[in-house]
Write an enzyme that holds these catalytic residues in place. Structure first.
Site, short mmCIF file in Angstrom:
data_model
loop_
_atom_site.label_atom_id
_atom_site.label_comp_id
_atom_site.label_asym_id
_atom_site.label_seq_id
_atom_site.Cartn_x
_atom_site.Cartn_y
_atom_site.Cartn_z
N TRP A 128 41.65 -7.75 28.95
CA TRP A 128 40.32 -7.34 28.06
C TRP A 128 38.97 -8.01 29.08
O TRP A 128 39.13 -9.10 29.39
CB TRP A 128 40.49 -8.25 26.81
CG TRP A 128 39.29 -8.07 25.94
CD1 TRP A 128 38.49 -6.90 25.60
CD2 TRP A 128 38.45 -9.22 25.32
NE1 TRP A 128 37.54 -7.16 24.57
CE2 TRP A 128 37.31 -8.27 24.37
CE3 TRP A 128 38.63 -10.39 25.14
CZ2 TRP A 128 36.60 -9.22 23.87
CZ3 TRP A 128 37.55 -11.24 24.37
CH2 TRP A 128 36.51 -10.33 23.58
N ASP A 208 45.96 -15.68 23.05
CA ASP A 208 45.18 -14.78 22.24
C ASP A 208 45.82 -14.07 21.48
O ASP A 208 46.43 -12.88 21.84
CB ASP A 208 44.08 -14.17 23.34
CG ASP A 208 43.18 -13.37 22.73
OD1 ASP A 208 42.91 -13.45 21.60
OD2 ASP A 208 42.16 -12.78 23.35
N LYS A 243 40.61 -7.02 13.41
CA LYS A 243 41.64 -5.82 13.33
C LYS A 243 42.41 -5.77 12.10
O LYS A 243 42.46 -4.64 11.51
CB LYS A 243 42.31 -5.67 14.74
CG LYS A 243 41.88 -6.27 15.97
CD LYS A 243 40.66 -5.35 16.44
CE LYS A 243 39.74 -6.02 17.62
NZ LYS A 243 39.20 -5.16 18.47
C1 LMR Z 1 37.91 -3.92 22.54
O1 LMR Z 1 38.67 -4.41 23.29
O2 LMR Z 1 37.79 -2.79 22.30
C2 LMR Z 1 37.94 -4.95 21.22
O3 LMR Z 1 38.39 -6.03 21.47
C3 LMR Z 1 36.46 -4.80 20.92
C4 LMR Z 1 35.53 -5.70 21.80
O4 LMR Z 1 34.97 -6.71 21.30
O5 LMR Z 1 35.72 -5.42 23.07
#
Ligand code: LMR
Length: 396
Positions: A128, A208, A243
């Site tokens: 992420w 996480d 989520k």
């Molecule tokens: C995502 O990766 O789309 C979600 O976790 C939303 C975000 O805050 O980035």
């Protein structure tokens, strides 16, 4: 002084929301930011949340301050789901505090690790994008390893090498389930191998867990976290309800600390409270309170779990349909059937991703990540055909 600040680019993922909203095409497809969508493309408020909110409106008698730890009823109600019903505090070694969403929890976890003297963190990539951003902002050095192979399997060799190279006192960030962005999770057998390696090296795990229940199930998705906690003396766990309770904009999360004993635990948490006080003082209450109301009420809990089952079943259906497509235009959709959660990554070039957006109204992250929940039985064939056509044309 303020004019010294250079312009910063907008967050690419969040910018995609606005680009998609501004697109007038009726058949546009939003596979960008990670929100669940129904087969009709909606992101409704959970029925259980609506019911809990009604109950809150009727019963909440004050909005006076709580404290930097937030709603501890909420924090404790989640614990059996994360850490197991038998001993959710691991003999008094786990305690938590509320945080503004999963991001707030990760931020606090990294800040706590840094304050404790951790200088380096190891993380599989891709991840992420905000993870790396948070490490940089806190001033922690990031060391990376490869999360998954080209064949779509976890790259265990890369992870083993990273743990080998790491030094005692480094941190390691692992996604509990529904890996963002690849959807490629560790199997229980892989967790069984990873957990003792982390413990033997003396690394601080930052776990996480942002998508519990969206992968294989609430219990199944907690396997990795519980397995690591069974081996190590201490860990930080960042949790999101954004989520699995559909609370996105209400920012509902928690951070849990596992320490070697209750005395250390109390000290770590006091630092967490101090960091929170200096950042946001205390977390927003509403969403956490609504989740607590659900978890305190067996009927609402059953309703919530049922809604979560429906989400998971739909994700499985979409993934099965993608997998059925097999190889199209040189893209192999088959592995997507085995991946977990909202996300998967397609091997597309930046030019191809842009072309899908401009020519076909298909919005995905610049990494080639798709949010599979944006696909419905009504648009999935168009999606597969468009991706195949753009891929076969070979742009990029
Ligand atoms: C995502 O990766 O789309 C979600 O976790 C939303 C975000 O805050 O980035």
């Amino acid at each position: 002084m303020l004019s010294n600040l250079p312009q910063q680019p907008a967050d690419a993922l969040l910018a995609l929301i606005k680009l998609h909203n501004a697109d007038p095409r009726a058949d546009k497809i939003d596979l960008g930011v990670g929100v669940y969508r129904t087969g009709q493309g909606a992101t409704p408020v959970f029925g259980a949340i609506k019911a809990a909110e009604r109950k809150l409106v009727e019963t909440q008698d004050s909005k006076a301050y709580l404290g930097p730890e937030g709603d501890m009823g909420f924090v404790h109600a989640l614990m059996p789901y994360i850490f197991g019903k038998d001993d959710p505090t691991m003999g008094g070694r786990i305690e938590g505090m509320q945080a503004p969403g999963g991001t707030g929890a990760v931020r606090l976890a990294v800040a706590l690790a840094s304050k404790a003297g951790v200088k380096r963190v190891w993380m599989g990539v891709p991840s992420w994008p905000n993870h790396a951003q948070i490490f940089a902002d806190v001033g922690m050095e990031l060391k990376t390893f490869v999360h998954a192979t080209k064949a779509g399997l976890v790259d265990m060799d890369s992870l083993r090498t990273a743990i080998n190279l790491a030094e005692t006192g480094d941190a390691i960030l692992l996604h509990g389930c529904c890996h963002n962005p690849t959807g490629i999770d560790y199997t229980p057998e892989q967790w069984d191998e990873i957990a003792p390696l982390i413990a033997a090296k003396g690394l601080l795990p930052i776990l996480d867990l942002a998508y519990q229940g969206l992968g294989q199930g609430m219990e199944e998705d907690a396997y990795g976290v519980r397995r690591v906690l069974a081996e190590v003396p201490e860990a930080l766990i960042a949790y999101s309800c954004d989520k699995n309770f559909g609370m996105y904009r209400d920012r509902v999360g928690a951070i849990y600390v596992m320490a070697e004993d209750s005395e250390v635990l109390g000290r770590v948490l006091s630092n967490g409270h101090g960091l929170a006080r200096a950042s946001w003082s205390m977390p927003p209450d509403h969403g956490g309170a609504a989740v607590r109301v659900i978890l305190e009420d067996p009927e609402l809990t059953a309703m919530w779990l049922d809604e979560l089952d429906t989400m998971r079943a739909r994700m499985r259906q979409v993934r099965a349909r993608l997998a059925e497509a097999g190889v199209q235009g040189g893209i192999d959709f088959a592995p997507l059937g085995k991946q977990n959660g909202l996300f998967s990554v397609l091997p597309l070039s930046p030019e191809q991703i842009l072309k899908l957006r401009t020519d076909h109204g298909i919005y995905m992250a610049g990494s080639g990540r798709i949010n599979a929940a944006g696909l419905t039985m009504g648009n999935i064939d168009k999606f597969i055909a468009d991706v195949a056509a753009v891929s076969a044309a070979g742009e990029g």
